[in-house]
Design a protein around this motif. Sequence first.
Motif, short mmCIF file in Angstrom:
data_model
loop_
_atom_site.label_atom_id
_atom_site.label_comp_id
_atom_site.label_asym_id
_atom_site.label_seq_id
_atom_site.Cartn_x
_atom_site.Cartn_y
_atom_site.Cartn_z
N ASN A 154 0.82 -1.21 0.00
CA ASN A 154 0.00 0.00 0.00
C ASN A 154 0.85 1.27 0.00
OD1 ASN A 154 -2.67 -0.89 -0.19
ND2 ASN A 154 -2.70 -1.49 1.96
N VAL A 155 2.07 1.18 0.54
CA VAL A 155 2.94 2.37 0.51
C VAL A 155 3.34 2.66 -0.94
CG1 VAL A 155 5.14 3.36 1.24
CG2 VAL A 155 3.73 2.12 2.90
N ARG A 196 7.44 -7.84 -7.76
CA ARG A 196 8.38 -8.93 -8.09
C ARG A 196 7.65 -10.26 -8.29
NH1 ARG A 196 11.89 -10.15 -2.61
NH2 ARG A 196 10.15 -10.21 -1.15
N ARG A 197 6.47 -10.40 -7.64
CA ARG A 197 5.67 -11.60 -7.88
C ARG A 197 4.47 -11.20 -8.74
NH1 ARG A 197 4.55 -14.65 -2.56
NH2 ARG A 197 4.31 -12.60 -1.56
N GLU A 208 -7.59 0.50 -2.03
CA GLU A 208 -6.47 1.37 -2.41
C GLU A 208 -6.16 1.21 -3.89
OE1 GLU A 208 -6.78 -0.07 0.56
OE2 GLU A 208 -6.82 1.82 1.65
N GLY A 368 -0.12 -4.76 8.57
CA GLY A 368 -1.47 -4.46 9.03
C GLY A 368 -1.86 -3.01 8.82
P1 NAP Z 1 4.20 -4.37 2.52
O1 NAP Z 1 2.72 -4.38 2.51
O2 NAP Z 1 4.91 -5.36 3.34
O3 NAP Z 1 4.68 -4.50 1.00
C1 NAP Z 1 6.02 -4.62 0.67
C2 NAP Z 1 6.11 -4.97 -0.81
O4 NAP Z 1 7.48 -4.93 -1.17
C3 NAP Z 1 5.60 -6.36 -1.16
O5 NAP Z 1 4.89 -6.28 -2.36
C4 NAP Z 1 6.88 -7.17 -1.31
O6 NAP Z 1 6.77 -8.23 -2.22
C5 NAP Z 1 7.78 -6.11 -1.91
N1 NAP Z 1 9.19 -6.43 -1.78
C6 NAP Z 1 9.88 -6.78 -0.66
N2 NAP Z 1 11.17 -6.95 -0.95
C7 NAP Z 1 11.30 -6.72 -2.28
C8 NAP Z 1 12.38 -6.75 -3.17
N3 NAP Z 1 13.61 -7.02 -2.75
N4 NAP Z 1 12.16 -6.46 -4.47
C9 NAP Z 1 10.93 -6.17 -4.91
N5 NAP Z 1 9.86 -6.12 -4.12
C10 NAP Z 1 10.04 -6.40 -2.82
O7 NAP Z 1 4.80 -2.98 3.01
P2 NAP Z 1 4.36 -1.46 2.83
O8 NAP Z 1 3.76 -1.17 1.52
O9 NAP Z 1 5.56 -0.69 3.26
O10 NAP Z 1 3.22 -1.28 3.92
C11 NAP Z 1 3.46 -1.50 5.32
C12 NAP Z 1 2.13 -1.73 6.01
O11 NAP Z 1 1.38 -0.50 6.07
C13 NAP Z 1 1.26 -2.74 5.29
O12 NAP Z 1 0.59 -3.53 6.21
C14 NAP Z 1 0.28 -1.84 4.55
O13 NAP Z 1 -0.94 -2.46 4.20
C15 NAP Z 1 0.10 -0.71 5.53
N6 NAP Z 1 -0.39 0.49 4.83
C16 NAP Z 1 -1.73 0.63 4.70
C17 NAP Z 1 -2.23 1.70 3.99
C18 NAP Z 1 -3.71 1.84 3.82
O14 NAP Z 1 -4.45 1.12 4.46
N7 NAP Z 1 -4.18 2.74 2.98
C19 NAP Z 1 -1.37 2.64 3.41
C20 NAP Z 1 0.01 2.47 3.55
C21 NAP Z 1 0.48 1.37 4.26
P3 NAP Z 1 6.62 -9.75 -1.71
O15 NAP Z 1 5.19 -9.90 -1.33
O16 NAP Z 1 7.03 -10.53 -2.88
O17 NAP Z 1 7.55 -9.90 -0.52
#
Ligand code: NAP
Length: 459
Positions: A154-155, A196-197, A208, A368
């Motif tokens: 989501n970020v 990446r997947r 979102e 989360g």
């Molecule tokens: P995230 O949900 O953990 O997503 C990280 C993404 O990075 C995943 O798609 C992951 O892919 C990818 N990734 C990791 N290592 C990588 C690599 N080496 N190369 C390419 N891709 C890679 O983290 P986030 O987006 O920082 O969000 C953090 C939390 O905040 C999440 O729970 C999110 O839902 C929440 N959040 C919520 C909102 C909202 O509700 N509007 C907004 C912002 C954030 P893989 O799945 O393949 O590991």
Amino acid sequence: MTDAPLRVAVVGSGPAGFYAAGALLDADVPVEVDMIERLPTPWGLVRLGVAPDHPKLKSVSRAFERIADKPGFRFLGHVEIGRDLHHEDLVRLYDAVVYAVGAQTDRRLGIPGEDLRGSWSAFEFVAWYNGHPDFQELPFELDVERAVVVGNGNVALDVARMLALTAEELAPTDTTDPAIEAIRSAPIAEIVVLGRRGPAQAAFTPPELAEFGDLGGADVVVDPVELELDAASAAHVESDTRAQRNMDILAGFASGKPTGKAKTVRFRFAVSPVAIHGDDRVEAVEIVHNRLEDREGRVVAVPTDERETIPCGLVFRSVGYHGVALPGLPFDEARGTMRNDCGRVLDDAGQPLGGVYCAGWIKRGPTGIIGTNKKDAMETVQLLLEDARAGRVTHNESTTAVAVDALLDERGVRRVVYAGWLAIDRLERARGEPLGRPRVKVVTWDELREAAQAVAAET
Ligand code: NAP
């Protein structure tokens, strides 16, 4: 337990900190909470992480305001653990400590060119456009035609969407003025989001994702070929509502025709960056095409020989956050969390470190939504209260608010109390009101201190 209130320090004022404070102050035993926060402003990522065009998500701050109004709550802003106070001080000054400090850094890709000018972590960009005082001097140069966002969470969507918003869409938000101006005047024509997947494994959530269909100034492009699923992914989509909804939305994007909007957001799947190229700044991202393989029930990305270069001037790495160790406290480096059992912090021998707890991202990792932290913080607080009932956490007569103030005074710490924050809040809202914006944020340390000071001095 005695009748004297249990004095608890909650370190960090984001959602986990506030939900922990709320649960403590609602307990069936008297509790006083000092919320200790490094910044002069509370709410953590609700103020400085949630995208400015998501005011509904930010409105959870009203619940935090109600918690702050409860008897027994104090806010000690602009007090940094490790600088103004140390863990040993907290252990001495409080009956229990709950760390809710979040995840203070980003994960890296570990590829060549990652530190080139124009390659940023989403962490930095988000903090910049949201007005975090530590990030206002970062020289974001958005004078490029194509930006690449790496990650499928989501970020990553927040970053891609912020870059895609029109001046009209940005105007009613509390995005900082320099960020609004930089985005408005940027010649960005395409924003490419790399997963990446496959689409079935994307971490982002359907509401979102669906928002991209409503952008005023950007078309969304998805290649239908990239939505074709391997057997394991197809089975996952069958059994997972979120993945199913994401797939439906992406299929909608794939079947739509661009309508000639100024910007395009392009979703790519099963590709990983392997290098960022450029002489003195980013000029391109080299990606490898991945094959998806089912390994013991988890679909993983396996690089193929096929490579591709995407010319671009900006790269935002949005591959997750990572917790940072606090001096003197047990830490699990691999997970980026405090070593803990459901919120009870554990020592090197795996035994509970009496009276020390954690909640939120520093407890479970950066996962989360905001609400997830409520359940998480309540679990921690329940254990704390269980320890208190069992006599493992007891009130010590020397742990008083007066003792805390005396130590801070002795160290010359000019904290911002809640009334100081309310002064900042009033100023920001007053600045925003004539412009139809929720607030115009105060974004420098000096201005924040100044805005808070008049009131802080009186209290
Ligand atoms: P995230 O949900 O953990 O997503 C990280 C993404 O990075 C995943 O798609 C992951 O892919 C990818 N990734 C990791 N290592 C990588 C690599 N080496 N190369 C390419 N891709 C890679 O983290 P986030 O987006 O920082 O969000 C953090 C939390 O905040 C999440 O729970 C999110 O839902 C929440 N959040 C919520 C909102 C909202 O509700 N509007 C907004 C912002 C954030 P893989 O799945 O393949 O590991």
